[in-house]
Design a protein around this motif. Structure first.
Motif, mmCIF file in Angstrom:
data_model
loop_
_atom_site.group_PDB
_atom_site.id
_atom_site.type_symbol
_atom_site.label_atom_id
_atom_site.label_comp_id
_atom_site.label_asym_id
_atom_site.label_seq_id
_atom_site.Cartn_x
_atom_site.Cartn_y
_atom_site.Cartn_z
ATOM 1 N N LEU A 1 3.159 5.918 -2.827
ATOM 2 C CA LEU A 1 4.317 6.728 -3.211
ATOM 3 C C LEU A 1 4.461 6.775 -4.733
ATOM 4 O O LEU A 1 4.851 7.801 -5.299
ATOM 5 C CB LEU A 1 5.589 6.163 -2.578
ATOM 6 N N GLY A 2 4.144 5.657 -5.383
ATOM 7 C CA GLY A 2 4.202 5.632 -6.836
ATOM 8 C C GLY A 2 3.202 6.578 -7.466
ATOM 9 O O GLY A 2 3.498 7.266 -8.449
ATOM 10 N N MET A 3 2.007 6.635 -6.900
ATOM 11 C CA MET A 3 0.996 7.550 -7.425
ATOM 12 C C MET A 3 1.422 9.007 -7.236
ATOM 13 O O MET A 3 1.231 9.851 -8.121
ATOM 14 C CB MET A 3 -0.341 7.303 -6.731
ATOM 15 N N ILE A 4 2.006 9.303 -6.095
ATOM 16 C CA ILE A 4 2.494 10.662 -5.845
ATOM 17 C C ILE A 4 3.612 11.004 -6.816
ATOM 18 O O ILE A 4 3.650 12.086 -7.417
ATOM 19 C CB ILE A 4 2.975 10.800 -4.382
ATOM 20 N N SER B 1 0.826 -1.210 0.000
ATOM 21 C CA SER B 1 0.000 0.000 0.000
ATOM 22 C C SER B 1 0.857 1.257 0.000
ATOM 23 O O SER B 1 0.577 2.215 -0.734
ATOM 24 C CB SER B 1 -0.923 0.010 1.220
ATOM 25 N N ILE B 2 1.905 1.257 0.807
ATOM 26 C CA ILE B 2 2.782 2.430 0.860
ATOM 27 C C ILE B 2 3.527 2.595 -0.454
ATOM 28 O O ILE B 2 3.647 3.711 -0.987
ATOM 29 C CB ILE B 2 3.755 2.313 2.050
ATOM 30 N N GLY B 3 4.015 1.490 -1.020
ATOM 31 C CA GLY B 3 4.707 1.564 -2.299
ATOM 32 C C GLY B 3 3.806 2.092 -3.398
ATOM 33 O O GLY B 3 4.215 2.925 -4.214
ATOM 34 N N TYR B 4 2.571 1.618 -3.406
ATOM 35 C CA TYR B 4 1.621 2.071 -4.431
ATOM 36 C C TYR B 4 1.319 3.558 -4.259
ATOM 37 O O TYR B 4 1.292 4.314 -5.237
ATOM 38 C CB TYR B 4 0.337 1.260 -4.337
ATOM 39 N N ALA C 1 7.488 -19.135 -21.297
ATOM 40 C CA ALA C 1 6.908 -17.822 -21.589
ATOM 41 C C ALA C 1 7.839 -16.751 -21.021
ATOM 42 O O ALA C 1 8.062 -16.688 -19.816
ATOM 43 C CB ALA C 1 5.522 -17.700 -20.964
ATOM 44 N N ILE C 2 8.391 -15.923 -21.897
ATOM 45 C CA ILE C 2 9.301 -14.854 -21.483
ATOM 46 C C ILE C 2 8.537 -13.531 -21.502
ATOM 47 O O ILE C 2 8.042 -13.103 -22.552
ATOM 48 C CB ILE C 2 10.533 -14.784 -22.410
ATOM 49 N N ASN C 3 8.453 -12.910 -20.334
ATOM 50 C CA ASN C 3 7.697 -11.668 -20.188
ATOM 51 C C ASN C 3 8.601 -10.512 -19.784
ATOM 52 O O ASN C 3 9.678 -10.705 -19.214
ATOM 53 C CB ASN C 3 6.600 -11.836 -19.122
ATOM 54 N N LEU C 4 8.115 -9.316 -20.055
ATOM 55 C CA LEU C 4 8.759 -8.080 -19.615
ATOM 56 C C LEU C 4 7.937 -7.534 -18.455
ATOM 57 O O LEU C 4 6.719 -7.395 -18.559
ATOM 58 C CB LEU C 4 8.787 -7.081 -20.771
ATOM 59 N N PHE C 5 8.599 -7.226 -17.316
ATOM 60 C CA PHE C 5 7.911 -6.794 -16.101
ATOM 61 C C PHE C 5 8.351 -5.386 -15.704
ATOM 62 O O PHE C 5 9.524 -5.021 -15.865
ATOM 63 C CB PHE C 5 8.250 -7.732 -14.931
ATOM 64 N N TRP C 6 7.403 -4.612 -15.143
ATOM 65 C CA TRP C 6 7.735 -3.327 -14.537
ATOM 66 C C TRP C 6 6.754 -3.058 -13.406
ATOM 67 O O TRP C 6 5.635 -3.585 -13.386
ATOM 68 C CB TRP C 6 7.726 -2.201 -15.559
ATOM 69 N N HIS C 7 7.199 -2.250 -12.439
ATOM 70 C CA HIS C 7 6.356 -1.981 -11.278
ATOM 71 C C HIS C 7 5.300 -0.937 -11.620
ATOM 72 O O HIS C 7 5.540 -0.027 -12.418
ATOM 73 C CB HIS C 7 7.194 -1.512 -10.090
ATOM 74 N N ALA C 8 4.130 -1.069 -11.000
ATOM 75 C CA ALA C 8 3.022 -0.149 -11.256
ATOM 76 C C ALA C 8 3.384 1.300 -10.949
ATOM 77 O O ALA C 8 2.833 2.227 -11.561
ATOM 78 C CB ALA C 8 1.801 -0.564 -10.423
ATOM 79 N N LYS C 9 4.310 1.520 -10.021
ATOM 80 C CA LYS C 9 4.723 2.876 -9.682
ATOM 81 C C LYS C 9 5.304 3.610 -10.885
ATOM 82 O O LYS C 9 5.216 4.829 -10.980
ATOM 83 C CB LYS C 9 5.781 2.847 -8.565
ATOM 84 N N GLY D 1 12.533 1.349 -7.218
ATOM 85 C CA GLY D 1 13.061 2.048 -8.380
ATOM 86 C C GLY D 1 14.518 1.764 -8.672
ATOM 87 O O GLY D 1 15.105 2.396 -9.553
ATOM 88 N N HIS D 2 15.124 0.800 -7.981
ATOM 89 C CA HIS D 2 16.528 0.466 -8.237
ATOM 90 C C HIS D 2 16.677 -0.389 -9.490
ATOM 91 O O HIS D 2 17.732 -0.370 -10.128
ATOM 92 C CB HIS D 2 17.132 -0.261 -7.040
ATOM 93 N N ILE D 3 15.654 -1.159 -9.814
ATOM 94 C CA ILE D 3 15.625 -1.957 -11.034
ATOM 95 C C ILE D 3 14.443 -1.454 -11.859
ATOM 96 O O ILE D 3 13.312 -1.418 -11.373
ATOM 97 C CB ILE D 3 15.451 -3.461 -10.747
ATOM 98 N N ASP D 4 14.701 -1.053 -13.111
ATOM 99 C CA ASP D 4 13.650 -0.454 -13.942
ATOM 100 C C ASP D 4 12.738 -1.500 -14.568
ATOM 101 O O ASP D 4 11.515 -1.338 -14.596
ATOM 102 C CB ASP D 4 14.286 0.394 -15.043
#
Length: 301
Positions: free
Chosen positions: A77-80, A72-75, A272-280, A145-148
């Protein structure tokens, strides 16, 4: 607790502690002294009525309550972060941004040559670094945010992450040109009778393949076991060993090492090879640019 009673900078420090697990590293990342970070942690403990992080031999480990707060805190902060940077843009031709991508050694062999060739042309000042998906707490590092981005078969990246399919590939059987198996269709009996190079790539999803290959009345004669795929081409080139490898890796290694690969004689699962990124960072222009570049270069269809 009301937001007016909360210093939001404390949540930034909380988020960093989740990712780094070391007060000294958090202090370095945020340009603070270690006493300032320790003081912030003390304030957080008082606010939440919980220890939040416990000092152990492997670093500051979060309590169950801290884990409960994390997403919840990560999400939030990402929205901010997204809101205050909504008007920013990314100019690849002039940016000096450094990106970090989580991937396996297979990923480095398959993705990096073409990616760096492309970046040299369209973003000459951008730099890339890679980290092993299994060598860090990937989920927390991406949230902080250390890994994009991360590439691979990563079932642990679920809540809080976006993903996009790049491709599905098969496993193949690979050996040097001129190997006795190259003269005919490879049958299961031929495969199991050969001398094998086994790659034990822990935590990558490839371990399932070894389980299937060894769950057979026939037994592989494993002559050499290595922990990664980096040396596979060199080893197969100068021996009569055979190896089970992903097809895209085989494509990259065949010509440089004078190798051949054929359809695998044992029924194995697809990858299955996927590309991932954080919602933030879903709307972050730089993140959007890099993942778009990778997808355009490597995605099927």
């Amino acid at each position: 607790m009301e937001l007016k009673d909360m210093d939001l900078n404390l949540l930034v420090i909380f988020n960093q502690l989740l990712a780094e697990r070391k007060v000294s590293k958090v202090a370095e990342n945020l340009g603070l002294g270690q006493p300032a970070v320790s003081n912030a942690l003390a304030r957080l403990r008082k606010l939440f009525g919980d220890e939040l992080f416990l000092r152990t031999s492997s670093g500051m480990q979060p309590t169950p309550f801290a884990d409960q707060l994390a997403e919840s805190i990560g999400y939030a902060l990402g929205m901010i972060h997204g809101a205050v940077n909504a008007k920013t843009s990314f100019d690849p031709a002039n940016s000096k941004r450094s990106f970090s991508i989580g991937m396996t050694d297979i990923g480095e062999i398959y993705f990096l040559p073409l990616l760096m060739e492309k970046i040299q042309k369209v973003a000459p000042f951008v730099s890339i670094s890679t980290v092993r998906n299994t060598a860090i707490n990937l989920k927390d590092a991406m949230e902080a945010g250390h890994i994009d981005l991360a590439i691979g078969l990563l079932p642990q990246l679920k809540a809080g992450f976006f993903q996009r399919r790049l491709f599905i590939q098969q496993y193949v059987c690979m050996f040097r040109s001129g190997h006795r198996l190259s003269k005919r269709k490879v049958l299961p009996a031929d495969f199991y009778a050969a001398d094998h190079l086994a790659i034990v790539s822990a935590g990558t999803g490839h371990g399932k393949v070894d389980e299937i290959l060894d769950d057979s009345p026939l037994r592989r004669k494993v002559k050499l076991t290595v922990p990664h795929f980096v040396a596979v081409g060199h080893i197969l080139q100068s021996t009569d060993l055979v190896a089970t490898v992903p097809e895209r890796l085989a494509e990259r290694m065949a010509q440089p090492f004078n190798l051949k690969y054929v359809a695998h004689p044992v029924k194995l699962p697809q990858i299955a090879i996927n590309l991932f990124w954080h919602a933030k960072y879903h709307k972050d222009p730089a993140n959007q640019w890099l993942r778009g570049l990778i997808f355009d270069m490597h995605a099927d269809g």
